[in-house]
Design an enzyme around this catalytic site. Structure first.
Site, PDB file in Angstrom:
ATOM      1  N   ASP A  94       1.121  -1.250   0.007  1.00  0.00           N
ATOM      2  CA  ASP A  94       0.086   0.036   0.138  1.00  0.00           C
ATOM      3  C   ASP A  94       0.913   1.190   0.162  1.00  0.00           C
ATOM      4  OD1 ASP A  94      -2.429   1.635   0.041  1.00  0.00           O
ATOM      5  OD2 ASP A  94      -2.267   1.735   2.262  1.00  0.00           O
ATOM      6  N   SER A  95       0.401   2.289  -0.286  1.00  0.00           N
ATOM      7  CA  SER A  95       0.858   3.773  -0.068  1.00  0.00           C
ATOM      8  C   SER A  95       1.566   3.934   1.404  1.00  0.00           C
ATOM      9  CB  SER A  95       0.101   4.723  -0.492  1.00  0.00           C
ATOM     10  OG  SER A  95      -1.046   4.999   0.312  1.00  0.00           O
ATOM     11  N   CYS A 122      -4.582  -1.660  -1.780  1.00  0.00           N
ATOM     12  CA  CYS A 122      -4.420  -0.072  -2.156  1.00  0.00           C
ATOM     13  C   CYS A 122      -5.709   0.104  -3.358  1.00  0.00           C
ATOM     14  CB  CYS A 122      -3.152   0.565  -2.457  1.00  0.00           C
ATOM     15  SG  CYS A 122      -3.484   2.103  -3.127  1.00  0.00           S
ATOM     16  N   GLU A 126      -3.210   8.439   8.573  1.00  0.00           N
ATOM     17  CA  GLU A 126      -1.574   8.559   8.549  1.00  0.00           C
ATOM     18  C   GLU A 126      -1.324   9.003   9.871  1.00  0.00           C
ATOM     19  OE1 GLU A 126       0.932   7.175   6.573  1.00  0.00           O
ATOM     20  OE2 GLU A 126      -0.630   5.970   5.609  1.00  0.00           O
ATOM     21  N   CYS A 131     -10.968   2.313  -0.183  1.00  0.00           N
ATOM     22  CA  CYS A 131      -9.646   2.665   0.144  1.00  0.00           C
ATOM     23  C   CYS A 131      -9.386   1.915   1.726  1.00  0.00           C
ATOM     24  CB  CYS A 131      -9.471   3.949   0.523  1.00  0.00           C
ATOM     25  SG  CYS A 131      -7.955   4.597   1.258  1.00  0.00           S
ATOM     26  N   HIS A 170      -7.238   2.430   3.918  1.00  0.00           N
ATOM     27  CA  HIS A 170      -6.981   3.374   4.940  1.00  0.00           C
ATOM     28  C   HIS A 170      -8.422   3.447   5.615  1.00  0.00           C
ATOM     29  CE1 HIS A 170      -3.225   4.848   3.424  1.00  0.00           C
ATOM     30  NE2 HIS A 170      -2.912   5.516   4.591  1.00  0.00           N
TER      31      HIS A 170
HETATM   32  N1  DGL Z   1      -4.711   3.106   0.820  1.00  0.00           N
HETATM   33  C1  DGL Z   1      -4.799   3.533  -0.497  1.00  0.00           C
HETATM   34  C2  DGL Z   1      -6.140   3.327  -1.156  1.00  0.00           C
HETATM   35  O1  DGL Z   1      -6.652   2.061  -0.650  1.00  0.00           O
HETATM   36  C3  DGL Z   1      -4.051   4.647  -0.775  1.00  0.00           C
HETATM   37  C4  DGL Z   1      -4.483   5.867  -0.032  1.00  0.00           C
HETATM   38  C5  DGL Z   1      -3.648   7.318  -0.424  1.00  0.00           C
HETATM   39  O2  DGL Z   1      -2.381   7.062  -0.493  1.00  0.00           O
HETATM   40  O3  DGL Z   1      -4.118   8.160  -1.000  1.00  0.00           O
HETATM   41  O4  DGL Z   1      -6.666   3.748  -1.937  1.00  0.00           O
END
Ligand code: DGL
Length: 256
Positions: free
Chosen positions: A6-7, A69, A147, A181, A183
């Site tokens: 993931d990011s 992600c 984050e 997402c 997150h």
């Molecule tokens: N967790 C990621 C997603 O599922 C990336 C969120 C991001 O880096 O903006 O989209």
């Protein structure tokens, strides 16, 4: 060994779902923390970041890579299929299938700007559920809150952000909300507070559930954590979000 990418810290929610299902699998987690967030970036930039990360992980020769992600899954993966001699899974299809199986008539998709702009979730859901009303909302501040570790159910900041961000959904009264997402599961208590009767679908957990039965190899349940910047900060954040009092050691790597 399976790689999860993931990011940032979002994919840890997917990693935890996978480890609950297959505790003996060895996992290597990569968070591209030097470049998080991906969501506000152009598709070409996300594709470049994803290619570098996946090239790096493929060289570790895992059994499979799970792209935890939503942004990479929708924006980059369709262009990268066939580049790697191993299975590379995203989270979009599994999330869409889980949402479609519920047969909801009013559905909300919460994603990053890039995911919402791609229109892939909304289009695929409308194909699977032609009579459903589907509304997508970009929630970039949810990524920032996760984050920063600001997710606690009693914290007024994420509560306010959720109220403002999700206001366009109040009149829809969604029966199901797809967290597109990875997150966002960290903020699910705040989403649930506003929509107590809606089914929340975690697309990362859905992808983990689809991947788990395909895994042949079993290890000792070891987990290696790699980031591209801020290993100590990531370790602290991991501990804060997961409640793990002894967070794992985290290595910093360069992708290119
Ligand atoms: N967790 C990621 C997603 O599922 C990336 C969120 C991001 O880096 O903006 O989209």
């Amino acid at each position: 060994m399976v790689c999860v990418y993931d990011s940032g810290v979002g994919g840890v929610s997917t990693l935890m779902a996978l480890r609950r299902l297959v505790p003996t699998v060895d996992v290597c987690y990569l968070g591209d923390t030097a470049r998080v967030p991906y969501g506000p970036r152009d598709a070409a930039t996300v594709c470049r970041y994803a290619t570098e990360a996946l090239d790096y992980l493929a060289a570790l020769r895992p059994e499979a890579i799970l792209v935890a992600c939503g942004t990479v899954s929708t924006v980059a993966l369709p262009h990268l299929r066939g580049r790697y001699p191993l299975p590379v899974y995203g989270v979009a299809e599994a999330g869409i299938r889980a949402a479609a199986a519920l047969g909801a008539r009013r559905l909300a998709v919460l994603g990053t700007e890039a995911t919402v702009r791609s229109g892939i979730f909304a289009r695929r859901l409308s194909e699977c559920l032609p009579s459903a009303e589907v509304r997508s909302v970009a929630c970039p501040l949810f990524v920032a809150l996760a984050e920063a570790g600001l997710t606690a159910p009693d914290d007024p900041l994420p509560r306010l952000v959720a109220e403002r961000t999700l206001a366009p959904l109040f009149d829809l009264e969604p029966e199901a909300i797809l967290l597109a997402c990875t997150h966002f599961p960290w903020l699910s208590p705040h989403v649930r507070r506003l929509f107590p009767t809606a089914h929340l679908i975690d697309c990362g957990a859905a992808a983990a559930a689809a991947l788990a039965p395909t895994l042949g190899e079993r290890g000792r349940g070891e987990c290696r954590f790699l980031v591209t910047d801020g290993s100590e900060a990531f370790r602290r954040l991991y501990g804060r979000l997961t409640g793990d009092a002894a967070p794992p050691l985290v290595e910093t790597v360069a992708l290119s």
